[in-house]
Design an enzyme around this catalytic site. Structure first.
Site, PDB file in Angstrom:
ATOM      1  N   GLU B 281       0.819  -1.197   0.000  1.00 53.63           N
ATOM      2  CA  GLU B 281       0.000   0.000   0.000  1.00 53.63           C
ATOM      3  C   GLU B 281       0.864   1.263   0.000  1.00 53.63           C
ATOM      4  O   GLU B 281       0.573   2.230  -0.705  1.00 53.63           O
ATOM      5  CB  GLU B 281      -0.936  -0.009   1.217  1.00 53.63           C
ATOM      6  CG  GLU B 281      -2.274   0.651   0.977  1.00 53.63           C
ATOM      7  CD  GLU B 281      -3.293   0.266   2.044  1.00 53.63           C
ATOM      8  OE1 GLU B 281      -4.233  -0.481   1.707  1.00 53.63           O
ATOM      9  OE2 GLU B 281      -3.143   0.670   3.211  1.00 53.63           O
ATOM     10  N   GLU B 284       2.103   1.700  -3.364  1.00 49.84           N
ATOM     11  CA  GLU B 284       1.052   2.211  -4.248  1.00 49.84           C
ATOM     12  C   GLU B 284       0.845   3.704  -4.015  1.00 49.84           C
ATOM     13  O   GLU B 284       0.699   4.489  -4.958  1.00 49.84           O
ATOM     14  CB  GLU B 284      -0.257   1.432  -3.990  1.00 49.84           C
ATOM     15  CG  GLU B 284      -1.376   1.843  -4.944  1.00 49.84           C
ATOM     16  CD  GLU B 284      -2.703   1.150  -4.633  1.00 49.84           C
ATOM     17  OE1 GLU B 284      -2.735   0.264  -3.735  1.00 49.84           O
ATOM     18  OE2 GLU B 284      -3.712   1.504  -5.267  1.00 49.84           O
ATOM     19  N   CYS B 305      -8.435  -2.436   3.412  1.00 48.21           N
ATOM     20  CA  CYS B 305      -8.362  -3.649   4.246  1.00 48.21           C
ATOM     21  C   CYS B 305      -9.747  -4.104   4.693  1.00 48.21           C
ATOM     22  O   CYS B 305      -9.949  -5.260   5.008  1.00 48.21           O
ATOM     23  CB  CYS B 305      -7.567  -3.421   5.518  1.00 48.21           C
ATOM     24  SG  CYS B 305      -6.160  -2.404   5.292  1.00 48.21           S
ATOM     25  N   SER B 325      -7.386   1.818  -2.689  1.00 43.93           N
ATOM     26  CA  SER B 325      -6.159   1.074  -2.932  1.00 43.93           C
ATOM     27  C   SER B 325      -6.530  -0.259  -3.573  1.00 43.93           C
ATOM     28  O   SER B 325      -7.543  -0.863  -3.229  1.00 43.93           O
ATOM     29  CB  SER B 325      -5.440   0.832  -1.603  1.00 43.93           C
ATOM     30  OG  SER B 325      -4.527  -0.232  -1.741  1.00 43.93           O
ATOM     31  N   LYS B 364     -16.168 -10.155   6.328  1.00 45.96           N
ATOM     32  CA  LYS B 364     -15.149 -11.002   5.721  1.00 45.96           C
ATOM     33  C   LYS B 364     -15.754 -12.309   5.214  1.00 45.96           C
ATOM     34  O   LYS B 364     -15.198 -12.960   4.349  1.00 45.96           O
ATOM     35  CB  LYS B 364     -14.048 -11.306   6.744  1.00 45.96           C
ATOM     36  CG  LYS B 364     -13.134 -10.095   7.026  1.00 45.96           C
ATOM     37  CD  LYS B 364     -11.812 -10.203   6.321  1.00 45.96           C
ATOM     38  CE  LYS B 364     -10.759  -9.211   6.790  1.00 45.96           C
ATOM     39  NZ  LYS B 364     -10.772  -7.945   6.074  1.00 45.96           N
ATOM     40  N   GLU B 367     -16.538 -11.372   1.929  1.00 49.41           N
ATOM     41  CA  GLU B 367     -15.326 -11.202   1.136  1.00 49.41           C
ATOM     42  C   GLU B 367     -14.808 -12.541   0.599  1.00 49.41           C
ATOM     43  O   GLU B 367     -14.407 -12.629  -0.554  1.00 49.41           O
ATOM     44  CB  GLU B 367     -14.240 -10.513   1.970  1.00 49.41           C
ATOM     45  CG  GLU B 367     -13.029 -10.099   1.141  1.00 49.41           C
ATOM     46  CD  GLU B 367     -11.892  -9.548   2.012  1.00 49.41           C
ATOM     47  OE1 GLU B 367     -11.795  -8.321   2.125  1.00 49.41           O
ATOM     48  OE2 GLU B 367     -11.125 -10.348   2.578  1.00 49.41           O
ATOM     49  N   GLU B 372     -13.456 -12.395  -7.225  1.00 48.89           N
ATOM     50  CA  GLU B 372     -12.097 -11.866  -7.429  1.00 48.89           C
ATOM     51  C   GLU B 372     -11.095 -12.577  -6.530  1.00 48.89           C
ATOM     52  O   GLU B 372      -9.902 -12.557  -6.788  1.00 48.89           O
ATOM     53  CB  GLU B 372     -12.011 -10.368  -7.087  1.00 48.89           C
ATOM     54  CG  GLU B 372     -13.045  -9.464  -7.723  1.00 48.89           C
ATOM     55  CD  GLU B 372     -14.272  -9.294  -6.845  1.00 48.89           C
ATOM     56  OE1 GLU B 372     -15.180 -10.138  -6.990  1.00 48.89           O
ATOM     57  OE2 GLU B 372     -14.335  -8.369  -6.030  1.00 48.89           O
ATOM     58  N   CYS B 508     -11.409  -2.866  13.975  1.00 53.72           N
ATOM     59  CA  CYS B 508     -11.699  -4.299  14.080  1.00 53.72           C
ATOM     60  C   CYS B 508     -11.865  -4.775  15.522  1.00 53.72           C
ATOM     61  O   CYS B 508     -12.555  -5.759  15.776  1.00 53.72           O
ATOM     62  CB  CYS B 508     -10.589  -5.099  13.422  1.00 53.72           C
ATOM     63  SG  CYS B 508     -10.209  -4.516  11.779  1.00 53.72           S
TER      64      CYS B 508
END
Lengths: 163, 581, 631
Positions: B281, B284, B305, B325, B364, B367, B372, B508
């Site tokens: 990151e 980037e 994230c 990102s 998650k 996710e 992808e 989190c």
């Protein structure tokens, strides 16, 4: 009936969007917008509520929550003729329940429903204020006072003849 | 300085600042007024009527949660009338509640059950008509069971006021009122991001994560499967709460040992891919800042994230998706590494590797189902387990968690920097990135503590001088705050370079998959601070404070990934986003 | 255009005589009429009651006939409610003051041709009570229905054309607003309101002056004045009639309230079920703006005030003040806990005064005639008059306004003309779903806030339903509970679930499924809801049950123990029985019985098997000898 395909026209949508754009900045606009939408479409299907949510920039759940809170908002289309039986106290004391039952019986549907042919829907309502004429029913806004179960059924049947 | 108000609660004199409610003031007299709908910072509507008290001079009973203190107020919290009222209210609530308590996921942590016990309830006092609502399990992450719902509206307020998503709301009115999505369709038809904050605010078992515990047990029992676990940074800070340990207890060693005791499994440290995320990151970000290309990706850059945040952007801000990102989340990176690098190294067919992530998060679970994040039809991560699910597995395995001596993570994914650890708290990703960026760009910069971006405040801003430049950054947690920040950026009011967003308030450590603490704890204990302190303390003790200094990260680039943002690193560690309605 | 007092006076003078013709005794009115352009004025009630019975057709007929006959000096005025709704469509001809009732279009034609053109009053069309035995025609004010009434809130209803602001001004309209704006401080207005003793007519009876004083003292640049016209009590239509008959009285009072508390925006929240009231209010607001009585710089004093109408959408709970405001805010109309009170934090979080329509209708007159005048009417604690919507089993169904302290007996027997069909009075219900049933032992109770509360009912907004011996009190309690249960917003648990459980318990009683212990449970729940619910809807929801249980307990016991409903209302407790003496054995009933519950041989008495009978009633309908009866 609830699953009937949405048949809104582009003209209706333009009208609704115009109304919302004109009013959305005024505080508490959601109620007048829903009332207008129901006026345009006759009911508030999902597609219409989605337009309102998008145009006003509020979650659909909020639109739906308000639409289902107030009994005058309807999510299902109404019949060609809407019958409304007053169940206010004055009418009730004079036997309005029997009138409602007689009409339900005649049309084979319950209050809040629409006949399969889309001709009639029945609602019960709270005091129309015509207590002097109790018991009262209305068909398409036309008031019929001092009804009996028999006369009420006859009134409904007269609309069949019209069709 | 606020004006102080004197009042009496059960004849005990109490002095509290103006604006305090009676319920809060009672705490000063060591009296816990019970409630169901009140939840600090979330919901204060006076609806459940369990917190009723007598106030001298007022007719009937008054809800203590909404009544502000007044000078000379006399409050009685424990009279016969109050007790009778609470009892009857609870009995009424129970008459509409699906009382399958033995098979309820909330078990004996149910707030309603506790009150039923406290007030000696007869659950059959009022004849009930058993609710018959359809259970909404349309999403891969949360289940809503309206048959257990008690209309406290803590979830609705969380979703609408705190997170400002509005995926659920109240429907209809009166006895027929219920919580649900528009048109009674499943949550999957809404813009729900899966943050799970509704679950942790629910006092009963009406909301819970869709459990994958059985999938994991099945994999462990399957002799053909290699099962590997990796645990997110914040799990070590909260898992102890599942075993009645006080909030803020660091249990990383016990956690690793306990997981290993579940069966023949490997236990890895997700902080490793947190470190990896920072390297990717930071790289980037530097590219975005320094690139001269015409089609260079825009600034500010948003962190990526948090899967709740990503889904939020996919639903709400299609035009800003290029600002995210492209780095996968640490979970995504870990899954990809395990199914490639790890399998190759250990000669395992990726089909036989069963990857379990333990995350503080329900989003998650969504996710891991993203296309992808699959390779040749195989998901990178097979199952995402919440902290709560892991706790139940450990309990189910009969492991005396508190008594464990503790063990260390398995190699090669054991060692990580302190920067990876603080990923679990709001501001942690930002700080970790700043440490790396400052060090790489300034070379000699020794700064490791970026205090301005720490703390549980919803929106934090800071300006740092890095490589001779003033860099404006922003950190937000909670999606209501995220929306504010995004709108400020869109309107041009703010001009940040880098923005960290976590969907859950506090990050989190307060995720939707974390152990559920009952209202009383949430109202009086600063869970977010206690839990995040574990991460920051652990970071402080770590000799290695910067992600790019981690030997594991360096090894990964040397052996497999090559260069940040390039080659395999680009192929396996980066992703793309999909606009959603 | 700015309104000035000179212009106001000018408008008054221009219209005064025309309107006064309708208010004077016939002889003086005739004199007065000569000064106007119209020889005759025909007033037709255009209220909801009369419109429902076809008054628009009567108006059409009158207009046609007048046009046809080329009458230029006859004026037709569509007014608000006269009060005698059961006798609609109502037509009054001035200056004589002839009261034609139940007028048909044909009757209207005759009125024009015989009465207006030829001066021959159509006596057979008149309300019988106004025709004296010797043929003399009595003015309306001398009839039983009107004689005992005192009209303050309804002063202009049925007198003026509500769609013509000048007729309102003719009767001193907007003079009070001028007086307040030019001669009184905000505190002076509050003092007058306090001294008048006016209390909220919406039901709870909170002193209006105190409400205004609280709101005035609240800090805030923006404040609001709201009008509660969400008259949801079944059987109540006072507010509707005022809005239909005299909308400017409400507008003027809201402006006065606005000045007093420092607000420049008002909202009227009115039921969408009241289309005529909404329409008249819209017209009235439009005219008031046009005349400079709403808007900027009213009377050149720098005071700004305007009013917006918001329609309800069918939620009774929105009559509760905080719910009403939540609804105006465009949300689900759920009540909020108080404090904060609306006077501090109301609509859109700003200090707000909310009064009911009837309360507002008193304000201008209090300002003009003074607090002493107003407080001289009524009882010690309840001043002024109260409007009731009299309904149910009563001869004169309609709208009545009486001084506080009038007894129920006076209203029922004198004004209301007693119970029809020779039946006996059983109970009077006041306060709608929040009130209670008053039995005959309390019929001499003077009506005011305190005394009604003392006997377990409440003033409420003014619904007054009379019940006769055919009414089952358990069924009535159930009716009200059904209403509140359906109308509960569902926010607080005691109301959401409590109303449902209470309804179940009552339902069981009417079906014969309950035990005496259930009465204890009813008591328990009722007491619980009273103290624990969030808002007044829940707190008072049990009143109809509690009061009927208190005064008619034996009926409950009869239902439970004997499974008997003496009023023959509870269908599940009734059985169809064939009187063997009357049955001729024609077999018609048994042939029509859909479930084959009737047996018997031809020409012999038949018998109904109770265990098979589904109580459809076909046998009773079909029997030509009236041999089937309900027991």
């Amino acid at each position: 009936m609830a699953n009937m395909a949405f048949r809104g026209t582009p003209k209706q949508e333009r009208e609704l969007r115009r109304f919302i754009r004109k009013h959305k900045e005024q505080p508490g606009a959601l109620m007048p917008v829903l009332q207008e939408a129901q006026g345009i479409y006759g009911y508030l299907p999902k597609e219409v509520q989605q337009i309102i949510a998008d145009e006003m920039g509020i979650p659909l759940s909020q639109v739906f929550g308000v639409a289902t809170f107030y009994s005058q908002f309807t999510l299902t289309p109404k019949g060609e003729h809407t019958i409304s039986v007053c169940l206010g106290t004055a009418c009730y004391v004079k036997g309005a329940d029997k009138i409602l039952a007689a009409i339900e019986d005649r049309l084979g549907i319950k209050a809040g429903e629409c006949t399969p042919d889309g001709l009639f829907s029945i609602d019960s309502c709270r005091c129309l204020g015509a207590c002097g004429l109790a018991p009262v029913m209305t068909v398409d806004g036309e008031v019929y006072g001092k009804c009996t179960p028999e006369s009420a059924v006859k009134i409904v049947e007269s609309y069949y003849e019209e069709v | 300085m606020k004006k102080m108000i004197n009042l009496k609660i059960n004849n005990i004199p109490v002095t509290v600042p103006e604006g305090t409610t009676v319920l809060q003031a009672a705490k000063h007299a060591n009296i816990e007024i019970p409630s169901l709908c009140y939840l600090k910072d979330v919901n204060c509507i006076g609806a459940c009527r369990v917190c009723v008290v007598e106030i001298k001079g007022r007719r009937g009973l008054t809800a203590a949660c909404t009544y502000p203190v007044e000078e000379g107020l006399e409050v009685l919290t424990n009279t016969a009338m109050v007790r009778k009222s609470r009892k009857t209210t609870l009995e009424l609530i129970l008459s509409t509640h699906h009382k399958k308590c033995l098979s309820c996921v909330r078990g004996n942590h149910c707030e309603l059950q506790k009150l039923a016990y406290d007030y000696g309830i007869n659950e059959d006092h009022f004849k009930d008509d058993e609710p018959q609502y359809e259970i909404d399990d349309s999403t891969p992450y949360v289940v809503r069971d309206n048959n257990k719902c008690i209309q406290c509206l803590r979830c609705v307020s969380t979703c609408n006021n705190v997170q400002q998503i509005g995926a659920i709301g109240q429907i209809r009115r009166g006895f027929d009122v219920r919580v649900g999505s528009p048109f009674d369709k499943g949550l999957d038809t809404t813009s729900c991001v899966g943050c799970g904050q509704c679950i942790v605010s629910c006092p009963v078992g009406a909301l819970y994560e869709k459990s994958n515990i059985d999938d994991v047990w099945d994999a462990i029992a399957d002799p053909n499967k290699h099962v590997v676990f990796f645990t997110a940074p914040s799990i070590a800070a909260t898992l102890g709460e599942c075993f009645d340990m006080p909030p803020g207890t660091h249990v990383e060693d016990k956690m690793v040992q306990a997981i290993r005791m579940l069966g023949d499994v490997k236990v890895f440290n997700m902080n490793v891919t947190a470190d990896l995320t920072i390297v990717e990151e930071a790289n980037e970000l530097i590219n975005r800042i320094t690139s001269n290309k015409l089609d260079k990706p825009p600034l500010p850059m948003f962190t990526s994230c948090c899967p709740g945040w990503i889904k939020f952007m996919e639903h709400n801000y299609h035009d800003l998706l290029p600002n995210l990102s492209t780095c996968k989340s640490p979970q995504g990176m870990f899954g990809a590494l395990l199914k490639t690098y790890y399998c190759q190294k250990n000669h395992i067919d990726p089909k036989d590797l069963f990857v379990v992530s333990v995350i503080p998060c329900t989003a998650k679970k969504f996710e891991v189902e993203r296309p992808e994040l699959t390779m040749k039809g195989l998901p990178d991560v097979d199952v995402a387990l919440t902290t709560r699910e892991l706790g139940r597995m450990i309990m189910g395995a009969g492991i005396s968690f508190k008594d464990l001596a503790g063990e260390e993570f398995d190699n090669p994914f054991a060692i990580a920097s302190g920067a990876g650890k603080i990923f679990g708290a709001t501001g942690g990703v930002m700080e970790a990135a700043l440490r790396t960026a400052a060090n790489i760009l300034d070379g000699t910069n020794e700064k490791v503590d970026f205090m301005d971006v720490r703390g549980t405040t919803g929106i934090k801003e800071a300006t740092y001088r890095i490589a001779g430049k003033e860099v404006d950054v922003c950190v937000a947690s909670g999606l209501g705050n995220a929306r504010k920040v995004v709108e400020m950026i869109k309107s041009g009011e703010k001009n940040y370079l880098f923005v960290e967003i976590m969907a859950c308030p506090g990050g989190c450590i307060n995720g939707g998959g974390q152990p559920i603490q009952r209202d009383y704890v949430r109202n009086w204990v600063d869970l977010k601070s206690l839990r995040s302190a574990v991460l920051y303390d652990s970071d402080k003790e770590n000799e290695m404070r910067r992600s790019h200094e981690s030997p594991v990260v360096q090894m990964l680039y040397d052996e497999f990934l090559e260069k940040p943002g390039k080659g395999k690193a680009h192929a396996f560690l980066h992703t793309h986003y999909t606009p959603r309605d | 255009m700015t309104m000035t007092i000179d212009r106001l006076t000018e408008i008054k003078k221009k219209n005064e005589e025309l309107v006064m013709v309708r208010r004077l005794v016939a002889s003086k009115a005739e004199e007065m009429a000569k000064h106007t352009a119209y020889r005759k004025q025909i007033l037709v009630c255009g209220g909801t009651g009369c419109t429902s019975s076809g008054s628009h057709k009567v108006v059409d007929a009158l207009e046609n006939e007048i046009k046809e006959k080329g009458l230029k000096d006859v004026l037709i005025v569509k007014t608000g409610c006269f009060g005698l709704c059961a006798l609609g469509p109502v037509v009054i001809v001035y200056p004589e003051g002839c009261f034609y009732s139940q007028t048909t279009p044909e009757g209207a034609k005759r009125i024009i041709n015989e009465h207006i053109i030829n001066g021959m009053i159509c006596k057979d069309l008149l309300y019988p009570e106004t025709v004296h035995a010797d043929g003399e025609i009595l003015p309306l004010s001398k009839t039983n229905f009107y004689a005992k009434q005192m009209r303050i809130a309804l002063k202009n209803c049925g007198v003026i054309d509500p769609e013509n602001i000048e007729e309102y001004i003719a009767l001193d309209g907007y003079k009070a607003l001028h007086k307040v704006l030019t001669e009184m401080t905000q505190d002076q207005v509050i003092d007058v309101m306090l001294a008048s003793g006016l209390r909220g007519r919406g039901g709870a009876g909170f002193p209006t002056g105190r409400k205004w004083a609280f709101c005035k003292s609240s800090k805030g640049d923006i404040k609001y004045v709201c009008c509660n016209a969400d008259e949801g009590d079944p059987g109540a239509f006072m507010d509707r009639s005022i809005l239909e008959g005299d909308p400017h009285a409400v507008i003027e009072a809201m402006a006065i309230a606005g000045y007093t508390i420092g607000a420049s925006q008002g909202y009227v929240y009115v039921r969408a079920e009241y289309p005529i009231a909404v329409e008249r209010l819209k017209i009235a607001i439009g005219q008031a703006r046009e005349y400079g009585l709403l808007g900027k710089d009213i009377f050149g004093t720098g005071f700004n005030f305007d009013i917006e109408i918001r329609l309800g959408a069918g939620a009774f709970v929105c009559g509760e003040e905080t719910a009403l405001m939540t609804s105006i805010e465009g949300k689900r109309g759920e009540p909020r806990p108080r404090p904060p009170f609306p006077a501090v934090k109301g609509l859109f979080g700003k200090p707000t005064v909310l009064n009911n329509v009837e309360t507002y209708a008193n304000v201008a007159q209090i300002i003009l005639k003074g607090a002493d005048w107003y407080s001289s009417i009524g009882t010690e604690t309840s001043k002024g008059t109260k409007v009731f919507a009299l309904g149910g089993k009563i001869t004169n169904v309609g709208l009545v306004e009486v001084p506080m302290g009038t007894t129920l007996r006076e209203i029922i027997e004198e004004i209301g003309g007693g119970i029809p069909n020779g039946k006996k009075f059983k109970a009077a219900q006041t306060g709608g779903p929040s009130g209670g049933c008053i039995p005959s032992v309390h019929i001499d109770t003077p009506i005011d806030y305190e005394s009604l509360a003392q006997i377990g009912s409440m003033m409420g907004s003014g619904g007054l339903i009379i019940m006769d011996e055919d009414t089952c009190m358990v069924d009535i309690a159930k009716f009200y509970l059904e209403f509140t249960c359906e109308e509960s917003c569902g926010k607080c648990s005691p109301c959401r679930i409590g109303t449902k459980r209470l309804l179940h318990l009552l339902d069981d009683i009417t079906k014969g499924h309950s035990t005496m212990e259930d009465l204890d449970k009813i008591d328990e729940l009722a007491a619980h809801m009273k103290v624990s619910c969030l808002c007044a809807l829940g707190q008072t929801a049990s009143n109809p049950v509690v009061s009927t249980l208190k005064y008619f307990r034996e009926e409950y016991v009869d239902h439970i123990k004997n499974k008997r409903c003496a009023a023959k209302k509870c269908k599940d407790l009734l059985h169809y029985v064939i009187d063997p003496d009357k049955c001729k054995g024609c077999t018609l009933c048994s042939r029509n019985c859909p479930v084959g519950a009737i047996s018997g041989k031809v020409k012999e008495p038949h018998y109904i098997d109770k265990s098979v009978c589904i109580k459809c009633g076909l046998c009773k309908q079909n029997c030509k000898f009236e041999a089937v009866y309900l027991d």
